[in-house]
Design an enzyme around this catalytic site. Structure first.
Site, PDB file in Angstrom:
ATOM      1  N   ASP A 105       0.846  -1.194   0.000  1.00 55.77           N
ATOM      2  CA  ASP A 105       0.000   0.000   0.000  1.00 55.77           C
ATOM      3  C   ASP A 105       0.889   1.254   0.000  1.00 55.77           C
ATOM      4  OD1 ASP A 105      -2.137   1.721   0.147  1.00 55.77           O
ATOM      5  OD2 ASP A 105      -3.037   0.837   1.921  1.00 55.77           O
ATOM      6  N   GLU A 163      -9.694   7.688   5.250  1.00 53.03           N
ATOM      7  CA  GLU A 163      -8.618   7.089   6.050  1.00 53.03           C
ATOM      8  C   GLU A 163      -8.564   7.691   7.457  1.00 53.03           C
ATOM      9  OE1 GLU A 163      -5.080   5.994   3.862  1.00 53.03           O
ATOM     10  OE2 GLU A 163      -6.067   6.436   1.979  1.00 53.03           O
TER      11      GLU A 163
HETATM   12  C1  BGC Z   1      -4.951   3.403   0.764  1.00 51.13           C
HETATM   13  C2  BGC Z   1      -5.297   2.342  -0.252  1.00 51.13           C
HETATM   14  C3  BGC Z   1      -5.328   2.943  -1.636  1.00 51.13           C
HETATM   15  C4  BGC Z   1      -3.996   3.606  -1.915  1.00 51.13           C
HETATM   16  C5  BGC Z   1      -3.880   4.192  -3.317  1.00 51.13           C
HETATM   17  C6  BGC Z   1      -3.732   4.214   0.365  1.00 51.13           C
HETATM   18  O1  BGC Z   1      -3.562   5.318   1.175  1.00 51.13           O
HETATM   19  O2  BGC Z   1      -4.729   2.797   2.018  1.00 51.13           O
HETATM   20  O3  BGC Z   1      -6.514   1.735   0.078  1.00 51.13           O
HETATM   21  O4  BGC Z   1      -5.628   1.959  -2.576  1.00 51.13           O
HETATM   22  O5  BGC Z   1      -3.800   4.646  -0.981  1.00 51.13           O
HETATM   23  O6  BGC Z   1      -4.611   5.334  -3.482  1.00 51.13           O
END
Ligand code: BGC
Length: 634
Positions: free
Chosen positions: A327, A522
């Site tokens: 990630d 998030e």
């Molecule tokens: C998130 C992921 C996401 C990625 C790409 C990260 O901050 O945890 O779920 O797919 O960013 O955007």
């Protein structure tokens, strides 16, 4: 005196070694020392689409230099590229648009042009391996204004309808494909056990069975390909986040912005296997070819370092043939020694690293690690082979239908599908004296609340911007208020004031308070007490004073703590984050379609009950406000 000399000579020698190492690692011609490889002819096996995938992979690998292999393992944020030419210079394998990262002109055509340009650049390399281009199409291709925005996954969980979810994913893939995005960071298979987590709404449910069922439907829908052409996968799905996400504990986050996001999952191995693993096992069985590793910690190690879970369990026991991608900055964040971080994650089983920034250092470090024997050739070949396997399966090397203009034809279809998804996601939680559905007797309606006339709020985050947008845009979407107005027609008087203040003292027949949360993504959405905003509470009170009955519609990514307030509501509808088609809410309020949704996770009555286990056990042993799968039918 002799001792002093020895110390001085050792010191000088160490400096020389360090300088030598530094020069070796940083010099730009470092790759030149590596053996070159033959250039394939136009009849090379890997170009023949009738060959089995594994044969094509092995053939292409045999032509690749170390540098070309390492480039395939790098996933870079498009707006962090120093120059377009870096795509070919570093032989990059994949690019992404992180949420909010868009082309200069954020339109369908703008996206297509941007991605075509990157693909053309990749095509100028010796082997011309096409790029994977990823984005978070987690509720439709929602970063492109004008695209249909479907309910966030928690709403799809409430529909409990795999056929509908399959169609939603397929429509999303069609929209993505028309812009050149061939990889979506979805479906989300997390199991949120604590609604204080700011990513609760990204998951279908906290029930592994429901998540498995809908996760498979989504994955198959997304990878099914485009109508009328069944060659290849077209858009690659990406189940995430492996493993144990949703089970982190409050106040354990390693990120300074979060409380629980990126936290520690305390589950023991048995729970990890029994609760969190099944949705991934099912997704692998259904053809998942890429899986994202979470940013959480298990035991004393970040998930990207858990060799047993990544390599032995997922790739070994479950037979996962695809590749593991880390990630966002997940391998390097918080690590002083980035070189070691790369070595450890790749050896643990990470095949592609979402850097997403410093690709130069990654390429250099991994090359150096390989030459020092710290990351073996076999591990690199395995990682690259997995990535290429997915690319071949996706049909990237073969000619495909031109999808330009596809979306224009499909939009109305996708909108009605989204509207149907909204209706099916609504959960009726309270309905005193059958105030719902509203009948023809209702002649005067008052609407209030911060989420009534705000498309940004009803779409939630991961829409155009990472943290979402505020207000009534983009065009083409319908607010919940607009849907109510259209359905009410000329005969019914509909008044709107956000705060529920109306000059006319005569009471309306019904007040509809549309309240909820503002968008968040998030860790920014971690909230110790997820309750209604003061302003929304006032709007409800005002409506209660100037309307005979009050229906509360909640627009939020998680259940809010409303035990006390709820006693005064005549009816309560949970609408989650419905997306661009707000009219779906009116469809059920006015009885054109039935309420059929059920809660995909338990609704706590107070914060001390958190976390709630998958078995429904609260932390303080008291009963929840509504259990999972509760929902009145009307
Ligand atoms: C998130 C992921 C996401 C990625 C790409 C990260 O901050 O945890 O779920 O797919 O960013 O955007």
């Amino acid at each position: 005196m002799r001792k002093l000399w020895t110390v001085a000579i050792t010191f000088l020698f160490s400096i020389l070694v360090l300088v030598g190492l530094f020069v070796a690692v940083t010099r730009t011609d470092f790759f030149d020392a590596l053996p070159s490889k033959d250039t394939p002819s136009a009849t090379a096996l890997y170009l023949d689409k009738n060959q089995p995938l594994q044969v094509r992979v092995a053939d292409l690998l045999s032509y690749m230099t170390l540098e070309e292999k390492i480039g395939q393992m790098a996933l870079v944020e498009q707006n962090k590229l120093w120059a377009l030419e870096d795509v070919s210079k570093y032989k990059l394998g994949a690019l992404l648009s992180g949420s909010g990262s868009k082309p200069e002109e954020n339109t369908l055509a703008g996206w297509k042009k941007m991605i075509d340009t990157y693909q053309e650049q990749a095509g100028t390399t010796r082997l011309g391996i096409p790029l994977l281009y990823g984005s978070d199409a987690i509720h439709g291709h929602a970063h492109v204004p004008g695209m249909t925005v479907f309910p966030h996954m928690i709403g799809l969980g409430a529909t409990n309808n795999p056929e509908l979810v399959r169609e939603v994913a397929k429509a999303t893939a069609q929209d993505m494909f028309s812009t050149g995005v061939n990889w979506s960071f979805s479906p989300n298979l997390d199991l949120p056990q604590d609604i204080r987590w700011g990513r609760t709404y990204e998951a279908f449910s906290d029930d592994p069975k429901l998540v498995s069922k809908l996760g498979v439907a989504y994955l198959e829908g997304m990878q099914e390909g485009v109508d009328g052409d069944d060659k290849g996968v077209f858009v690659l799905a990406n189940p995430k986040h492996y493993l144990g996400l949703g089970g982190m504990r409050w106040n354990t986050s390693v990120s300074e912005y979060s409380k629980i996001d990126q936290g520690v999952t305390p589950a023991d191995e048995e729970v990890l296997r029994e609760v969190y693993l099944p949705p991934f096992a099912e997704a692998v069985g259904a053809g998942a070819l890429s899986v994202m590793v979470g940013l959480n910690t298990w035991g004393d190690k970040k998930m990207v370092l858990q060799k047993e879970l990544l390599t032995d369990v997922l790739k070994g026991e479950l037979g996962f043939k695809g590749f593991l991608v880390s990630d966002w900055y997940g391998v390097h964040e918080g690590r002083k020694n980035k070189f070691l971080a790369t070595v450890q994650a790749v050896n643990a089983g990470v095949d592609m690293v979402m850097l997403p920034f410093d690709y130069q250092a990654f390429v250099r470090d991994l090359k150096w690690a390989n030459r020092l024997g710290l990351v073996r050739d076999e591990r690199i070949d395995d990682a690259v082979g997995r990535i290429l396997y997915a690319k071949f399966a996706l049909g990237l090397f073969d000619t495909k239908t031109d999808m330009t203009g596809f979306v224009d034809v499909k939009t109305t279809l996708h909108q009605s599908l989204a509207r149907e998804a909204v209706v099916q996601s609504l959960v009726l939680l309270k309905n005193e004296d059958e105030v719902l559905p509203l009948t023809a007797k209702v002649q005067h309606i008052r609407v209030a609340g911060g989420s009534a006339d705000n498309i940004g709020k009803q779409m939630g985050a991961w829409t155009i911007e990472w943290q979402g947008v505020d207000g009534n845009w983009p065009v083409g979407a319908t607010s919940i208020l607009a849907g109510i107005k259209v359905r009410s027609g000329q005969e019914t008087r509909v008044e709107y004031n956000r705060l529920g203040i109306f000059p006319d003292k005569k009471k309306a027949d019904v007040g509809i308070a549309i309240v909820g949360e503002k968008p968040y993504a998030e860790g920014w959405g971690d909230r110790e007490y997820p309750i209604l905003y003061e302003e929304d509470l006032r709007a409800i009170k005002n409506l209660q004073a100037n309307s005979e009955r009050v229906v509360v519609v909640m627009v939020s990514g998680r259940p809010l703590l409303i035990k006390n307030e709820m006693a005064s509501f005549d009816a309560l509808v949970m609408a989650w984050l419905p997306g661009s088609e707000g009219a779906g809410v009116a469809d059920a309020l006015f009885g054109d379609k039935p309420f059929s949704g059920t809660l995909p996770l338990p609704w706590p009555s107070h914060a001390e009950q958190l976390p709630i286990t998958t078995k429904g056990e609260t932390a303080d042993g008291t009963p929840v406000l509504f259990p999972r799968y509760f929902g009145l039918k009307r």
